[in-house]
Design an enzyme around this catalytic site. Sequence first.
Site, PDB file in Angstrom:
ATOM      1  N   TYR A 142     -16.348   2.487   9.574  1.00 40.09           N
ATOM      2  CA  TYR A 142     -14.885   2.394   9.518  1.00 40.09           C
ATOM      3  C   TYR A 142     -14.279   2.770  10.865  1.00 40.09           C
ATOM      4  CZ  TYR A 142     -10.143   3.614   7.972  1.00 40.09           C
ATOM      5  OH  TYR A 142      -8.785   3.701   7.838  1.00 40.09           O
ATOM      6  N   GLY A 186       0.828  -1.201   0.000  1.00 41.50           N
ATOM      7  CA  GLY A 186       0.000   0.000   0.000  1.00 41.50           C
ATOM      8  C   GLY A 186       0.863   1.252   0.000  1.00 41.50           C
ATOM      9  N   PHE A 187       0.207   2.377   0.062  1.00 40.04           N
ATOM     10  CA  PHE A 187       0.915   3.661   0.018  1.00 40.04           C
ATOM     11  C   PHE A 187       1.892   3.796   1.196  1.00 40.04           C
ATOM     12  CE2 PHE A 187       0.079   8.059   1.848  1.00 40.04           C
ATOM     13  CZ  PHE A 187       1.203   8.641   1.265  1.00 40.04           C
ATOM     14  N   ILE A 188       1.389   3.737   2.404  1.00 43.27           N
ATOM     15  CA  ILE A 188       2.266   3.929   3.570  1.00 43.27           C
ATOM     16  C   ILE A 188       3.164   2.698   3.743  1.00 43.27           C
ATOM     17  CG2 ILE A 188       2.362   4.336   6.069  1.00 43.27           C
ATOM     18  CD1 ILE A 188      -0.367   5.780   5.784  1.00 43.27           C
ATOM     19  N   LYS A 221     -12.218   0.219  13.334  1.00 46.14           N
ATOM     20  CA  LYS A 221     -10.831   0.504  13.745  1.00 46.14           C
ATOM     21  C   LYS A 221     -10.743   0.661  15.270  1.00 46.14           C
ATOM     22  CE  LYS A 221      -7.786   1.069  10.984  1.00 46.14           C
ATOM     23  NZ  LYS A 221      -6.875   0.114  10.286  1.00 46.14           N
ATOM     24  N   LEU A 272      -0.532  -3.049   8.798  1.00 48.05           N
ATOM     25  CA  LEU A 272      -1.086  -1.889   8.100  1.00 48.05           C
ATOM     26  C   LEU A 272      -2.252  -2.267   7.193  1.00 48.05           C
ATOM     27  CD1 LEU A 272       1.735  -0.800   9.021  1.00 48.05           C
ATOM     28  CD2 LEU A 272       1.827   0.490   6.903  1.00 48.05           C
ATOM     29  N   THR A 315     -13.454  -7.215   6.902  1.00 51.76           N
ATOM     30  CA  THR A 315     -12.022  -7.452   6.687  1.00 51.76           C
ATOM     31  C   THR A 315     -11.186  -6.754   7.749  1.00 51.76           C
ATOM     32  OG1 THR A 315     -11.825  -5.654   5.115  1.00 51.76           O
ATOM     33  CG2 THR A 315     -12.183  -7.821   4.188  1.00 51.76           C
TER      34      THR A 315
END
Length: 335
Positions: A155, A16-18, A159, A82, A101
């Site tokens: 979301y 992924g990006f990070i 989290k 991540l 997920t």
Amino acid sequence: MTDKNAQRVLVTGGAGFIGSHLCESLIADGATVTVVDDLSTGRWGNIAHLQESRRLKVIVATAADQTLMFDAVAQSDLVYHLASAVGVHLIIDRPVATVETIFHTTDAVLKACARFRKPVLLTSTSEVFGKSDAIPFREDDDVVMGATEKRRWAYACAKALDEFLALAHYHESALPVFIVRLFNTVGVRQSGRYGMVLPRFVRQALSGGPITVFGDGAQRRCFCSVHDVVRALRALPFAAEAVGKVVNIGSQEEVSITQLALRVKRLTASSSTIEYVPYEEAYGPGFDDMRRRVPDLSRVSSYIGWQPEEALDSIISALILDMATSEAGRSITSA
Ligand code: UDP
């Protein structure tokens, strides 16, 4: 884990990006890195250049695969988790997958870390603060969640549940967990596909089309460079005080979304117009946005002496250069 630079590190969501920036930094410092990524929102292209190092192993699979996680975690000294659904658009469009997920994946990762007693850093999100207006947000503030009928909050709740589960492992069996709440993070390789504002604005400005500001544009955000974020991610698992804690990472420099659009327009020298789009039109009915979101950085600064360094204009300029170059590359290939 005495030598920070010579370890076996597992990174879920490493494509992924990070994640890809984290892998790059780890490999540059001599670590051996295993990435587990199902390439759902991550991209092979983000890590392709790291293959040459021979210290990167990539497993294309979901981190929710418990057997795989037992195996991968057993062979690692440190785990960065991540892998997650990301981006407001994805979360609105695929609400079932978002909730399922996020939780199943984190559960599988934490079970494996608990079994083999491996330290794990989990990336959470500033969304967990919800609609709080107690600026700046401190990690131990109350969260102010929106109604469950508004999909965005699924979301944040998923989290938050991840955080609870990680902290439960810490409290029950002293598993070394580190929880990071990431605020808006930007940089090269971030995709606008899932809604993130800065790559969308840069793409729109480069194409000369309208820059679409949602709502009245007065909502403010703080954008932090992915390089600064990675520096914090690298240091935190070595800070004894950070074990079992939630830690904010982000910039404190606020910019309104209209100002951001104007900065992108200026730095691209674009003739794009700025178009205001009502939230309903952008995200569908019943969308809640946050007016402001600023992190309190006392914890991260006392644990690892961290503060953001890269200025927003320089991040935007790097993104423009990268996107302009890759666009040019694409049009040459497709010509
Ligand atoms: N936004 C916008 N235009 C876009 C995408 C996003 O004006 O094309 C706004 C969005 O409504 C929010 C802010 O930019 O107010 C930041 O959005 P993003 O999805 O990047 O992150 P968020 O802070 O909402 O998680």
